[in-house]
Write an enzyme that holds these catalytic residues in place. Structure first.
Site, PDB file in Angstrom:
ATOM      1  N   LYS A 180       0.851  -1.200   0.000  1.00  0.00           N
ATOM      2  CA  LYS A 180       0.000   0.000   0.000  1.00  0.00           C
ATOM      3  C   LYS A 180       0.892   1.258   0.000  1.00  0.00           C
ATOM      4  O   LYS A 180       2.110   1.154   0.057  1.00  0.00           O
ATOM      5  CB  LYS A 180      -0.931  -0.025   1.207  1.00  0.00           C
ATOM      6  CG  LYS A 180      -1.694  -1.355   1.403  1.00  0.00           C
ATOM      7  CD  LYS A 180      -2.806  -1.552   0.403  1.00  0.00           C
ATOM      8  CE  LYS A 180      -3.358  -2.966   0.339  1.00  0.00           C
ATOM      9  NZ  LYS A 180      -4.100  -3.443   1.470  1.00  0.00           N
TER      10      LYS A 180
HETATM   11  C1  LIG Z   1      -4.967  -4.503   2.091  1.00  0.00           C
HETATM   12  C2  LIG Z   1      -6.443  -4.447   2.220  1.00  0.00           C
HETATM   13  C3  LIG Z   1      -7.133  -4.785   3.388  1.00  0.00           C
HETATM   14  C4  LIG Z   1      -6.474  -5.427   4.578  1.00  0.00           C
HETATM   15  O1  LIG Z   1      -5.365  -4.831   5.016  1.00  0.00           O
HETATM   16  P1  LIG Z   1      -4.239  -5.677   5.817  1.00  0.00           P
HETATM   17  O2  LIG Z   1      -3.411  -4.581   6.386  1.00  0.00           O
HETATM   18  O3  LIG Z   1      -3.529  -6.518   4.825  1.00  0.00           O
HETATM   19  O4  LIG Z   1      -4.939  -6.467   6.864  1.00  0.00           O
HETATM   20  C5  LIG Z   1      -8.494  -4.608   3.434  1.00  0.00           C
HETATM   21  N1  LIG Z   1      -9.177  -4.144   2.373  1.00  0.00           N
HETATM   22  C6  LIG Z   1      -8.568  -3.837   1.217  1.00  0.00           C
HETATM   23  C7  LIG Z   1      -9.382  -3.330   0.086  1.00  0.00           C
HETATM   24  C8  LIG Z   1      -7.192  -4.000   1.095  1.00  0.00           C
HETATM   25  O5  LIG Z   1      -6.594  -3.734  -0.068  1.00  0.00           O
END
Ligand SMILES: *Cc1c(COP(=O)(O)O)cnc(C)c1O
Length: 380
Positions: A180
């Protein structure tokens, strides 16, 4: 291999983490609150609640809303499974509302059709980094007295009309997974203007205990109350220090992502078998992902995917519709045809490299490789 996404870590990030390692607090120390304030201020909201990952953040949001057994929460099918899983954690039922064909964002018309007397909330996902139609969703939420949660794990730094992502819903959720925009290793945060939700989530993330260790130390007291069945969802000071340092680069990183997107948009604009997702004129897309629809059939996409991997390009697919995952089929009896727009789009989806450190030369290689693969699989 050119990956589809990648974090950027520089010396100042490393120095920030080392500084915490040499301090008194490895967890639940000053860096946590500092990181929360930086993210909340950036988004222009009152509170940030840091937790150990984005999934935990979604769970906290569902808890704060009091979602429980017998409730329904509307979610999109084109998302990471965690969006719907968070609803299940509370014993509630996720209801899948189909997406818009051009953007693959949740379709407000489909959302409204899914509302029942049991509906408690909507979790809309700013898929790929593009903010949803928040005005449309807000109108539905208001009309039916529903709460609105933004799964903005793809979209920190994006904007919807005159609002920053983080201001569009009752609560907005971020992930700080390395793929991210802002990396803390694992990490997440909920931002909200609600004092009540923030307070509830602070208790929930730490076992349901009402005073944290630092507050107790300051009060000179060993006593604390456990008032709710919470979890240990805390984020460490080491991770928060990395997050604080990474936040400084967020705007530059999005600027670079927008440049990359513009080049992709132009390269595929006229191509009959490579279609970029549409970005609305009244949003700033944060471009966590760059997604194209390729080929004519599911077999085409599979072959194009394989061709790209052979050319050392780490393409991926975001996402297989969640309602078609074995867990959701078995638990809720879902099957093909529940969300036809998402299901038809899925067979064409391909995420191609999008991250700030991607060079112009690498991007040109990706563009040419994709055109070649599509041509060799589908013909002219
Ligand atoms: C990455 C993500 C999550 C979860 O995040 P984590 O930090 O990996 O638990 C939830 N929703 C979306 C749309 C994501 O891309």
């Amino acid at each position: 291999m050119i990956p589809y996404g990648r974090h950027t870590i520089s010396q100042d990030d490393i120095d920030a983490v080392v500084e915490v390692l040499q301090s008194d607090w490895l967890t639940t120390g000053p860096a946590v609150q500092q990181f929360e304030e930086i993210v909340a201020d950036y988004c222009g909201v009152q509170h940030g609640v840091a937790v150990c990952n984005g999934t935990a953040a979604l769970h906290c949001a569902m808890y704060a809303l009091g979602v429980g057994e017998g409730d329904e929460v509307i979610v999109p099918p084109i998302t990471f499974a965690a969006t719907a899983n968070a609803v299940c954690y509370m014993g509630a039922t996720p209801v899948f509302a189909d997406v818009c064909v051009d953007s693959l964002l949740i379709d407000p018309l489909k959302v409204e059709a899914c509302v029942t007397p049991k509906t408690k909330a909507i979790i809309a996902v700013d898929y790929t980094g593009q903010p949803c139609d928040w005005d449309g969703l807000k109108a539905i939420a208001k009309k039916h007295n529903l709460k609105l949660v933004a799964d903005s794990c793809h979209a920190i730094g994006g904007e919807y009309k005159d609002r920053k992502v983080g201001q569009c819903a009752d609560m907005s959720v971020f992930s700080f997974h390395p793929v991210k925009h802002v990396a803390t290793g694992e990490g997440g945060m909920i931002v909200t203007d609600s004092d009540d939700y923030a307070q509830k989530m602070r208790v929930f993330r730490s076992h349901g205990i009402t005073a944290d260790f630092r507050q107790r130390a300051e009060a000179g007291s060993w006593e604390y109350d456990m008032v709710e069945l919470g979890f240990n969802y805390r984020l460490t000071d080491m991770q928060c220090a990395l997050g604080i340092s990474q936040m400084k680069k967020l705007d530059d990183s999005i600027a670079r992502r927008l440049e990359i997107a513009k080049v992709y948009d132009a390269a595929f604009a006229e191509h009959p078998l490579i279609t970029s997702l549409k970005s609305s004129a009244d949003v700033k897309n944060a471009y966590h992902l760059y997604v194209v629809k390729v080929g004519r059939t599911a077999e085409d996409r599979k072959a194009i995917f394989g061709g790209m991997r052979e050319k050392e390009i780490g393409v991926n697919v975001h996402y297989r519709p969640v309602h078609l995952m074995p867990y959701y089929r078995e638990t809720f009896g879902h099957g093909d045809g529940l969300c036809p727009v998402a299901e038809e789009a899925y067979i064409h989806l391909l995420s191609i490299p999008m991250y700030p450190a991607l060079t112009d030369e690498e991007q040109e290689y990706v563009i040419n490789a994709l055109k070649e693969c599509v041509e060799s699989v589908c013909g002219q």
